[in-house]
Design a protein around this motif. Sequence first.
Motif, short mmCIF file in Angstrom:
data_model
loop_
_atom_site.label_atom_id
_atom_site.label_comp_id
_atom_site.label_asym_id
_atom_site.label_seq_id
_atom_site.Cartn_x
_atom_site.Cartn_y
_atom_site.Cartn_z
N LEU A 256 13.63 -5.01 2.87
CA LEU A 256 14.20 -3.88 2.14
C LEU A 256 13.45 -2.58 2.44
N VAL A 257 12.12 -2.67 2.46
CA VAL A 257 11.31 -1.49 2.79
C VAL A 257 11.61 -1.03 4.21
N THR A 258 11.74 -1.99 5.12
CA THR A 258 12.04 -1.67 6.52
C THR A 258 13.37 -0.93 6.64
N ASN A 259 14.40 -1.48 6.01
CA ASN A 259 15.72 -0.84 6.07
C ASN A 259 15.70 0.55 5.46
N TYR A 260 15.01 0.70 4.33
CA TYR A 260 14.94 2.00 3.67
C TYR A 260 14.20 3.02 4.54
N ALA A 261 13.08 2.60 5.11
CA ALA A 261 12.28 3.51 5.94
C ALA A 261 13.07 3.94 7.18
N GLU A 262 13.72 2.99 7.83
CA GLU A 262 14.48 3.31 9.04
C GLU A 262 15.65 4.24 8.73
#
Length: 238
Positions: A77-83
């Motif tokens: 989730l953090v990865t998707n949000y950051a990207e």
Amino acid sequence: MENSFNSFDNHDRVLVAQSTEVERVAFYKKTYAHVAGGVLLFIIFEYLLLQSNTIVEFALSMTQGWKWLLLLGGFMLVTNYAESTALRTTDKNLQYMAYAGYVFAEAFIFIPLIYIAVAYTESFEVLQQAGIVTLTLFAGLSAVVIMTKKDFSFLKSALTIGFFIAIGLIVAGTLFGFNLGLWFSVGMCVLAGGSILYQTSNLVHKFTTEDYIPAALGLFASLMLLFWYVLQIFLDRD
């Protein structure tokens, strides 16, 4: 991660492939400088996190059963949000915050692996060896794309399928308690290598000259994925 700028005006933005040689070189320098900055920030975050026994114990406790899946889910989730944040805004401050947040998430999820590597070998030798191998592979794969200017966007479908299969195996291994073993780590290194080719190809063919932060984030993510499984291979070897 594929570049998309549907949410803001892109008329004044120049694709790297359409820019001058000077602009391309400047873009590459900025991008890889930000990748290096991400690595340095990762090391700082990791060092600070490992100083707290409470944080280390909590991170180690999250590697058991469904808790590990919960941690992986949160990381995704953090990865998707950051990207998505880095790609959909032109605000450099927001892009830097997204990048730093992602680096911190990487540092946290690496705590158990780094702790085990140091505790098991009683030195930093394995980390150094895995780091050298990872950076060498990363530099070699990146150089292939930049020098040949070949478009590796065709890898997107294969990478997507490969990562879904990998996630399925990780979930199954966690739930049913079996070790995925050395060959899984080798396969994931291959996937990470493909991801590096794809992300580097995006530098040339998908990004604009102002997108060095999201470009660096994508490359950093692929680099850390490769490092994770190279380190796993070194630990399995020992």
